[in-house]
Design an enzyme around this catalytic site. Structure first.
Site, PDB file in Angstrom:
ATOM      1  N   GLU A  13      36.744  34.268  40.806  1.00 53.13           N
ATOM      2  CA  GLU A  13      37.249  35.413  41.587  1.00 53.13           C
ATOM      3  C   GLU A  13      38.629  35.812  41.085  1.00 53.13           C
ATOM      4  O   GLU A  13      39.342  34.992  40.503  1.00 53.13           O
ATOM      5  CB  GLU A  13      37.380  34.991  43.065  1.00 53.13           C
ATOM      6  CG  GLU A  13      36.291  35.513  43.976  1.00 53.13           C
ATOM      7  CD  GLU A  13      36.373  37.015  44.250  1.00 53.13           C
ATOM      8  OE1 GLU A  13      37.006  37.753  43.475  1.00 53.13           O
ATOM      9  OE2 GLU A  13      35.796  37.452  45.252  1.00 53.13           O
ATOM     10  N   ASP A  14      39.009  37.054  41.347  1.00 53.80           N
ATOM     11  CA  ASP A  14      40.370  37.474  41.012  1.00 53.80           C
ATOM     12  C   ASP A  14      41.357  37.042  42.094  1.00 53.80           C
ATOM     13  O   ASP A  14      42.427  36.539  41.816  1.00 53.80           O
ATOM     14  CB  ASP A  14      40.449  38.997  40.771  1.00 53.80           C
ATOM     15  CG  ASP A  14      39.831  39.832  41.891  1.00 53.80           C
ATOM     16  OD1 ASP A  14      39.295  39.272  42.870  1.00 53.80           O
ATOM     17  OD2 ASP A  14      39.881  41.077  41.788  1.00 53.80           O
ATOM     18  N   PHE A  59      50.334  43.721  48.183  1.00 51.17           N
ATOM     19  CA  PHE A  59      49.194  44.253  47.446  1.00 51.17           C
ATOM     20  C   PHE A  59      49.553  44.205  45.966  1.00 51.17           C
ATOM     21  O   PHE A  59      50.600  44.683  45.560  1.00 51.17           O
ATOM     22  CB  PHE A  59      48.872  45.679  47.878  1.00 51.17           C
ATOM     23  CG  PHE A  59      47.596  46.175  47.269  1.00 51.17           C
ATOM     24  CD1 PHE A  59      46.372  45.891  47.856  1.00 51.17           C
ATOM     25  CD2 PHE A  59      47.622  46.893  46.077  1.00 51.17           C
ATOM     26  CE1 PHE A  59      45.188  46.316  47.271  1.00 51.17           C
ATOM     27  CE2 PHE A  59      46.436  47.322  45.488  1.00 51.17           C
ATOM     28  CZ  PHE A  59      45.229  47.035  46.091  1.00 51.17           C
ATOM     29  N   VAL A  60      48.681  43.595  45.166  1.00 51.69           N
ATOM     30  CA  VAL A  60      48.987  43.441  43.744  1.00 51.69           C
ATOM     31  C   VAL A  60      47.934  44.127  42.881  1.00 51.69           C
ATOM     32  O   VAL A  60      46.787  44.320  43.304  1.00 51.69           O
ATOM     33  CB  VAL A  60      49.089  41.947  43.347  1.00 51.69           C
ATOM     34  CG1 VAL A  60      50.299  41.298  43.981  1.00 51.69           C
ATOM     35  CG2 VAL A  60      47.818  41.180  43.692  1.00 51.69           C
ATOM     36  N   ARG A  96      43.630  48.321  36.186  1.00 48.05           N
ATOM     37  CA  ARG A  96      43.053  47.016  35.856  1.00 48.05           C
ATOM     38  C   ARG A  96      43.534  46.498  34.503  1.00 48.05           C
ATOM     39  O   ARG A  96      43.610  45.291  34.282  1.00 48.05           O
ATOM     40  CB  ARG A  96      41.525  47.102  35.802  1.00 48.05           C
ATOM     41  CG  ARG A  96      40.864  47.345  37.156  1.00 48.05           C
ATOM     42  CD  ARG A  96      39.359  47.155  37.009  1.00 48.05           C
ATOM     43  NE  ARG A  96      38.609  47.737  38.111  1.00 48.05           N
ATOM     44  CZ  ARG A  96      38.374  47.123  39.271  1.00 48.05           C
ATOM     45  NH1 ARG A  96      38.831  45.926  39.495  1.00 48.05           N
ATOM     46  NH2 ARG A  96      37.674  47.729  40.206  1.00 48.05           N
ATOM     47  N   GLY A 109      36.992  42.853  39.277  1.00 49.49           N
ATOM     48  CA  GLY A 109      38.359  42.350  39.200  1.00 49.49           C
ATOM     49  C   GLY A 109      38.551  41.068  38.401  1.00 49.49           C
ATOM     50  O   GLY A 109      39.571  40.891  37.745  1.00 49.49           O
ATOM     51  N   ASP A 129      42.698  46.120  40.837  1.00 53.40           N
ATOM     52  CA  ASP A 129      42.829  47.573  40.839  1.00 53.40           C
ATOM     53  C   ASP A 129      43.426  48.104  42.131  1.00 53.40           C
ATOM     54  O   ASP A 129      43.440  47.433  43.169  1.00 53.40           O
ATOM     55  CB  ASP A 129      41.445  48.207  40.677  1.00 53.40           C
ATOM     56  CG  ASP A 129      40.577  48.016  41.931  1.00 53.40           C
ATOM     57  OD1 ASP A 129      40.411  46.865  42.373  1.00 53.40           O
ATOM     58  OD2 ASP A 129      40.086  49.021  42.484  1.00 53.40           O
ATOM     59  N   ASP A 170      41.669  36.760  49.626  1.00 52.56           N
ATOM     60  CA  ASP A 170      42.577  37.368  50.603  1.00 52.56           C
ATOM     61  C   ASP A 170      42.139  36.934  52.004  1.00 52.56           C
ATOM     62  O   ASP A 170      42.550  35.889  52.491  1.00 52.56           O
ATOM     63  CB  ASP A 170      42.539  38.890  50.397  1.00 52.56           C
ATOM     64  CG  ASP A 170      43.472  39.649  51.320  1.00 52.56           C
ATOM     65  OD1 ASP A 170      44.402  39.046  51.866  1.00 52.56           O
ATOM     66  OD2 ASP A 170      43.271  40.875  51.489  1.00 52.56           O
TER      67      ASP A 170
HETATM   68  P1  IMP Z   1      38.650  39.084  50.711  1.00 50.99           P
HETATM   69  O1  IMP Z   1      37.188  39.162  50.997  1.00 50.99           O
HETATM   70  O2  IMP Z   1      39.472  39.731  51.792  1.00 50.99           O
HETATM   71  O3  IMP Z   1      39.144  37.695  50.399  1.00 50.99           O
HETATM   72  O4  IMP Z   1      38.940  40.030  49.485  1.00 50.99           O
HETATM   73  C1  IMP Z   1      38.659  39.723  48.216  1.00 50.99           C
HETATM   74  C2  IMP Z   1      38.650  41.000  47.377  1.00 50.99           C
HETATM   75  O5  IMP Z   1      39.570  41.976  47.878  1.00 50.99           O
HETATM   76  C3  IMP Z   1      39.111  40.692  45.985  1.00 50.99           C
HETATM   77  O6  IMP Z   1      38.056  40.319  45.148  1.00 50.99           O
HETATM   78  C4  IMP Z   1      39.771  41.983  45.564  1.00 50.99           C
HETATM   79  O7  IMP Z   1      38.813  42.826  44.966  1.00 50.99           O
HETATM   80  C5  IMP Z   1      40.271  42.621  46.830  1.00 50.99           C
HETATM   81  N1  IMP Z   1      41.729  42.403  47.028  1.00 50.99           N
HETATM   82  C6  IMP Z   1      42.331  41.615  47.955  1.00 50.99           C
HETATM   83  N2  IMP Z   1      43.672  41.672  47.850  1.00 50.99           N
HETATM   84  C7  IMP Z   1      43.925  42.514  46.818  1.00 50.99           C
HETATM   85  C8  IMP Z   1      45.158  42.953  46.191  1.00 50.99           C
HETATM   86  O8  IMP Z   1      46.298  42.599  46.542  1.00 50.99           O
HETATM   87  N3  IMP Z   1      44.993  43.805  45.139  1.00 50.99           N
HETATM   88  C9  IMP Z   1      43.776  44.239  44.694  1.00 50.99           C
HETATM   89  N4  IMP Z   1      42.614  43.834  45.244  1.00 50.99           N
HETATM   90  C10 IMP Z   1      42.690  42.990  46.298  1.00 50.99           C
HETATM   91 MG    MG Z   2      38.334  44.585  43.967  1.00 50.51          MG
END
Ligand code: IMP
Ligand code: MG
Length: 184
Positions: A101-102, A154-155, A167, A47, A161, A105
């Site tokens: 990071e992208d 959700f984006v 992407r 991402g 993706d 969350d």
């Molecule tokens: P976390 O571990 O919950 O913080 O998630 C991080 C990963 O979840 C990111 O690197 C993304 O790959 C994925 N992610 C979280 N939210 C989104 C979203 O809104 N769209 C797409 N991917 C997401």
């Molecule tokens: Mg991802």
């Protein structure tokens, strides 16, 4: 098969992304230009790729680049566990590390990766995330450079993706489950 989704109007248009990426690169350049250590940029696949490559183009410090792949996410809901699919190959001990990071969350991936990289004994580790979605944060994570804070949606696009698709969109869009139209 992935559930059908509906893509809304752009949340962050392409030009705003590019302007913000340039600003972040200037801030990062200012913070690291006085250090005499190489900056190790570690990009989280897949991402963060688009963001990281644009960011690197605007950085005016000497950098080294490597990638790792981790996931904690399936479909539209986080699974809560982090798996490292591939690790960095470049030695980072004694260097300044910038983890790219992208989106942050729940924070699980970023917190886990920060700890993982810190175990290599770098001089420092900082986190740069294009997006910050604080609504579902499960563990606190320090994000040193944030592109945009976004609402609980959700984006996708600009690297992000939905089931590996979308992407390559140049802007960031909100996606929602498609409203079902009765077929009979
Ligand atoms: P976390 O571990 O919950 O913080 O998630 C991080 C990963 O979840 C990111 O690197 C993304 O790959 C994925 N992610 C979280 N939210 C989104 C979203 O809104 N769209 C797409 N991917 C997401
Ligand atoms: Mg991802």
């Amino acid at each position: 098969m992935a559930e059908p989704i509906e893509i809304m109007d752009p949340l962050i248009p392409a030009e705003r992304i590019q302007t913000r990426v340039r600003e972040l690169a200037q801030e990062i350049t200012r913070d690291y230009e006085a250090t005499h250590r190489p900056l190790s940029v570690v990009v989280v696949l897949k991402g963060a790729c688009f963001f990281a490559i644009d960011l690197l183009r605007y950085l005016d410090v000497s950098t080294r680049l490597d990638f790792l792949q981790a996931s904690s996410y399936h479909g539209m809901a986080s699974t809560g566990e982090v798996r490292l699919h591939s690790d960095i190959h470049m030695p980072i001990a004694g260097t300044d590390v910038l983890l790219v990071e992208d989106i942050v969350d729940t924070g699980l991936t970023a917190a886990w990766l920060r700890r993982h990289l810190a175990s290599h004994e770098p001089a420092s580790v900082r986190l740069c995330s294009l997006l910050d979605k604080p609504a579902h944060r499960e563990i606190p994570v320090e994000i040193d450079y944030v592109g945009f804070a976004i609402p609980d949606e959700f984006v996708l696009g600009y690297g992000l993706d939905y089931e590996e698709e979308y992407r390559n969109l140049p802007a960031i869009y909100v996606a929602r489950p498609a409203t079902r139209v009765p077929t009979t």
